[in-house]
Write a protein that holds these residues in place. Structure first.
Motif, PDB file in Angstrom:
ATOM      1  N   UNK A 148       1.054  -0.995   0.277  1.00 29.68           N
ATOM      2  CA  UNK A 148       0.360   0.233  -0.162  1.00 29.68           C
ATOM      3  C   UNK A 148       1.092   1.199   0.063  1.00 29.68           C
ATOM      4  N   UNK A 149       1.935   1.319   0.598  1.00 25.84           N
ATOM      5  CA  UNK A 149       2.655   2.472   0.429  1.00 25.84           C
ATOM      6  C   UNK A 149       3.623   2.493  -0.833  1.00 25.84           C
ATOM      7  N   UNK A 217      14.176   8.221   5.159  1.00 25.23           N
ATOM      8  CA  UNK A 217      13.308   8.248   4.394  1.00 25.23           C
ATOM      9  C   UNK A 217      12.496   7.153   5.230  1.00 25.23           C
ATOM     10  N   UNK A 218      13.028   6.175   5.209  1.00 23.03           N
ATOM     11  CA  UNK A 218      12.484   4.720   5.809  1.00 23.03           C
ATOM     12  C   UNK A 218      11.511   5.077   7.098  1.00 23.03           C
ATOM     13  N   UNK A 219      12.507   5.828   7.938  1.00 24.33           N
ATOM     14  CA  UNK A 219      12.195   6.199   9.293  1.00 24.33           C
ATOM     15  C   UNK A 219      10.829   7.495   9.176  1.00 24.33           C
ATOM     16  N   UNK A 220      11.290   8.109   8.153  1.00 21.42           N
ATOM     17  CA  UNK A 220      10.380   9.497   8.250  1.00 21.42           C
ATOM     18  C   UNK A 220       9.536  10.009   7.246  1.00 21.42           C
ATOM     19  N   UNK A 221       9.107   8.671   6.922  1.00 17.19           N
ATOM     20  CA  UNK A 221       7.583   8.150   6.019  1.00 17.19           C
ATOM     21  C   UNK A 221       7.199   8.189   6.359  1.00 17.19           C
ATOM     22  N   UNK A 230      13.774  16.807  12.333  1.00 15.79           N
ATOM     23  CA  UNK A 230      14.099  16.203  13.614  1.00 15.79           C
ATOM     24  C   UNK A 230      15.160  15.675  13.008  1.00 15.79           C
ATOM     25  N   UNK A 231      14.635  14.478  13.370  1.00 14.89           N
ATOM     26  CA  UNK A 231      15.481  12.959  12.511  1.00 14.89           C
ATOM     27  C   UNK A 231      16.308  13.413  11.370  1.00 14.89           C
ATOM     28  N   UNK A 232      15.814  13.876  10.955  1.00 15.59           N
ATOM     29  CA  UNK A 232      17.178  14.248   9.530  1.00 15.59           C
ATOM     30  C   UNK A 232      17.725  14.966   9.895  1.00 15.59           C
TER      31      UNK A 232
END
Length: 263
Positions: A148-149, A217-221, A230-232
């Protein structure tokens, strides 16, 4: 015989799923894959991971159905849980992961591929899809969540509810594949994969930055924008302190090609 054969060369770790005839996975194979992921994660000489299937007919046809048919519900639940944990470990490892698909990639095999960061395939050699509904179950190794993603909610529901299995050309149109290449043979295809993967490996690439782009990208999405930003920032700070950032900035100012070390 190992069910997941591993080899490392030129900064690339290759995991070969090896369980003839269709490279179906069992608890034992998932345990070996889990261990291989951790070994690669801790190995500073590994910058990219490539996952492939043994032989020319299958990348992977998913879980071993005969094994599941004879297992009790308690085992089946823990089998699915461990498979989920293994693929999450793959996604969380800050190194680029490429699925090299040469043959059919269906059911849990596609679920493994969807947990990789990039998916490339050989043209005209197989089909893919999540047909678990035809067994009276749903894709239980992350398929309902990852597809779905990739393709969107309504299209993912339709593909899974119909149990559609489609050519790799259709997978490219859907965005399930990133690249579909012509290749004269199994060996030619995997040579192309290795050559292509080399662009993400030092000295050509700042592989640490590549890995943290993946993590961002994997976590931020999956989180709110403010949290993702903040993670970036935190990941960027780690890179500002790296040898590769110093080399990249110096090479730019000195008008020369950078020579990255992955450190």
């Amino acid at each position: 015989m190992s069910l997941v054969e591993t080899a490392t060369a030129d900064g690339i770790a290759t995991f070969t799923l090896n369980n003839a005839p269709a490279n179906c996975y069992s608890r034992e194979m998932m345990s070996e894959l889990d261990a291989a992921i951790l070994d690669a994660r801790f190995d500073p000489s590994v910058h990219v991971i490539v996952i492939r299937g043994a032989g020319e007919k299958f990348f992977c046809a998913g879980a071993d159905i005969a094994m599941l048919q004879g297992a009790d519900p308690y085992f089946k639940y823990n089998f699915c849980l461990h498979a989920n944990e293994t693929l999450l470990r793959l996604e969380n490892t800050p190194k680029l992961v490429i699925a090299a698909i040469d043959g059919h990639c269906v059911g849990g095999g596609l679920e493994v591929a969807l947990a990789c960061d990039l998916r490339v395939a050989r043209k005209g050699v197989g089909k893919c899809g999540l047909p678990e509904v035809k067994l009276g179950v749903l894709p239980g190794t992350g398929g309902t969540q990852r597809l779905v993603r990739v393709v969107g909610k309504s299209r993912a529901i339709e593909l899974m509810a119909a149990g559609e299995v489609f050519p790799l050309e259709r997978a490219l149109e859907l965005g399930v594949l990133d690249h579909l290449w012509e290749a004269d043979s199994h060996e030619d295809f995997h040579a192309k994969v290795r050559e292509w993967a080399g662009q993400f490996v030092p000295p050509k690439a700042a592989s640490r930055a590549v890995g943290l782009i993946k993590r961002a990208c994997q976590t931020g999405a999956e989180i709110a924008l403010a949290d993702g930003l903040a993670l970036e920032r935190e990941l960027q700070q780690r890179l500002f302190e790296s040898e590769d950032a110093r080399e990249g900035l110096a090479a730019y100012n000195e008008k020369r090609a950078p020579q990255f070390s992955g450190k």
